[in-house]
Design a protein around this motif. Sequence first.
Motif, mmCIF file in Angstrom:
data_model
loop_
_atom_site.group_PDB
_atom_site.id
_atom_site.type_symbol
_atom_site.label_atom_id
_atom_site.label_comp_id
_atom_site.label_asym_id
_atom_site.label_seq_id
_atom_site.Cartn_x
_atom_site.Cartn_y
_atom_site.Cartn_z
ATOM 1 N N SER A 59 0.842 -1.211 0.000
ATOM 2 C CA SER A 59 0.000 0.000 0.000
ATOM 3 C C SER A 59 0.871 1.254 0.000
ATOM 4 C CB SER A 59 -0.901 0.055 1.239
ATOM 5 O OG SER A 59 -1.674 -1.105 1.325
ATOM 6 N N GLU A 60 1.934 1.207 0.801
ATOM 7 C CA GLU A 60 2.816 2.379 0.860
ATOM 8 C C GLU A 60 3.443 2.627 -0.518
ATOM 9 O OE1 GLU A 60 3.160 4.329 3.453
ATOM 10 O OE2 GLU A 60 2.564 3.154 5.201
ATOM 11 N N ILE A 61 3.831 1.552 -1.188
ATOM 12 C CA ILE A 61 4.514 1.717 -2.479
ATOM 13 C C ILE A 61 3.519 2.138 -3.571
ATOM 14 C CG2 ILE A 61 5.885 0.509 -4.254
ATOM 15 C CD1 ILE A 61 7.404 1.076 -1.587
ATOM 16 N N VAL A 62 2.389 1.443 -3.632
ATOM 17 C CA VAL A 62 1.386 1.844 -4.639
ATOM 18 C C VAL A 62 0.861 3.250 -4.299
ATOM 19 C CG1 VAL A 62 -0.847 1.277 -5.706
ATOM 20 C CG2 VAL A 62 0.755 -0.555 -5.116
ATOM 21 N N ALA A 120 -1.719 -10.535 -3.973
ATOM 22 C CA ALA A 120 -1.690 -9.804 -2.696
ATOM 23 C C ALA A 120 -2.443 -8.497 -2.883
ATOM 24 C CB ALA A 120 -0.252 -9.521 -2.286
ATOM 25 N N LYS A 121 -3.096 -8.073 -1.812
ATOM 26 C CA LYS A 121 -3.870 -6.826 -1.898
ATOM 27 C C LYS A 121 -2.992 -5.634 -1.540
ATOM 28 C CE LYS A 121 -8.500 -8.567 -0.801
ATOM 29 N NZ LYS A 121 -8.376 -9.983 -0.453
ATOM 30 N N TYR A 122 -3.499 -4.461 -1.847
ATOM 31 C CA TYR A 122 -2.982 -3.201 -1.303
ATOM 32 C C TYR A 122 -4.224 -2.371 -1.019
ATOM 33 C CZ TYR A 122 -3.753 -1.630 -6.116
ATOM 34 O OH TYR A 122 -4.327 -1.357 -7.335
ATOM 35 N N SER A 123 -4.038 -1.269 -0.270
ATOM 36 C CA SER A 123 -5.226 -0.558 0.203
ATOM 37 C C SER A 123 -6.112 -0.067 -0.942
ATOM 38 C CB SER A 123 -4.825 0.627 1.082
ATOM 39 O OG SER A 123 -5.996 1.276 1.546
ATOM 40 N N SER A 124 -7.413 -0.289 -0.765
ATOM 41 C CA SER A 124 -8.434 0.124 -1.734
ATOM 42 C C SER A 124 -8.295 1.601 -2.116
ATOM 43 C CB SER A 124 -9.822 -0.111 -1.122
ATOM 44 O OG SER A 124 -9.892 0.464 0.178
ATOM 45 N N ILE A 125 -7.845 2.412 -1.166
ATOM 46 C CA ILE A 125 -7.860 3.871 -1.373
ATOM 47 C C ILE A 125 -6.994 4.312 -2.549
ATOM 48 C CG2 ILE A 125 -5.937 4.434 0.216
ATOM 49 C CD1 ILE A 125 -9.187 6.420 -0.006
#
Length: 332
Positions: A59-62, A120-125
């Motif tokens: 999430s941090e990277i995306v 793997a997921k990353y945050s929806s936001i």
Amino acid sequence: MYAQSLNQQVEGTTAPEDAEAAARFQARVDAEERIEPNDWMPAAYRRTLVRQISQHAHSEIVGMLPEGNWITRAPSLRRKAALIAKVQDECGHGMYLYAAAETLGVTREQLVDELLAGKAKYSSIFNYPTLTWADIGAIGWLVDGAAIMNQIPLCRCSFGPYSRAMIRVCKEESFHQRQGYEIMLTLARGTAAQKVMAQDALNRWWWPCLMMFGPPDAQSQHSDASTRWKIKRFSNDALRQKFVDATVPQAHFLGLTLPDPALRFNEATSHWEFGEIDWTEFKQVLAGNGPCNRDRMAARRAAHTSGDWVREAAQAYAAKERARSAAAAGAA
Ligand code: FAQ
């Protein structure tokens, strides 16, 4: 399947479980001791941490992408410098988090492969677009604000490397939150057009930010175990409510309106009640059908491919260094 092989590897690093070890582990957690990478831990605890920490790292990277979009168009040198520093911080957070996940017996390569394979997921936001400069203000104020609300309790997470990484991350996120709020304040007190821009950004980011906290408690499949293991200290709904209570007065101070006609202060509970979240939209975003999912994954894949030579060069250099050290040790 890749996900299986990652899980198998995670299982493989764990000693056979026995009830006594599990009871000792839970007693340590209950006594607020930190669990360190070489300590015995249940396989499911390890698995849940690899899942959560790696998703957090992704999430941090995306999360660098929506804001990176505005670096070249920031309205002043001061804003540009602050935005570059913020995006760089997010990259650093990703690095600490990948390193924390690696202490659990997985490699960074495996974690990144899982993201790029869409497993793997990353945050929806981070699947929403940044259409105007005001979106940079809204992300700092609301997205970093929501991230802090979720991450402050993670500073007390039972797993040592994750909890320690969170302390620094939270300090930096709170600076990000303030820079975002300051952008919103400047726009809200600016020209009529700037105020409209700030209101429009708030309208678009408010509901996705409430979704960041995850599904309602009744549908949160990991919450019970994560709470027992003191990975989670508050439920998804409890953190969402804390965020709403903290943020509504901030919106009022800006002179902006939250896009929720059902919002009202309940004197009896001292909480702001809010309307129904569109969980269908959340599920669609998680399924890969948000406004920017495809762009985000395409950007990550392109960055990974174009970084191939850097990884190869670093590995070749490390091999030469090892050979030099071995030769020096042989000569001594
Ligand atoms: N997006 O059973 P639960 C940031 C998934 S960092 C996507 O409730 P859990 C900094 C969940 O993974 C933002 N997926 O799960 C920044 C699970 O699926 P799985 C990231 C979501 O783990 C700012 C399923 O739904 N922060 O913003 C989301 O107990 C500005 C069921 O959910 C973190 O990762 C979602 N929003 O609770 C950067 C914090 N919510 O894995 C740049 C650490 C849920 O079984 C610019 N993570 N899911 O396939 C956590 O605290 C937890 O993992 C939760 C979810 C609270 C996110």
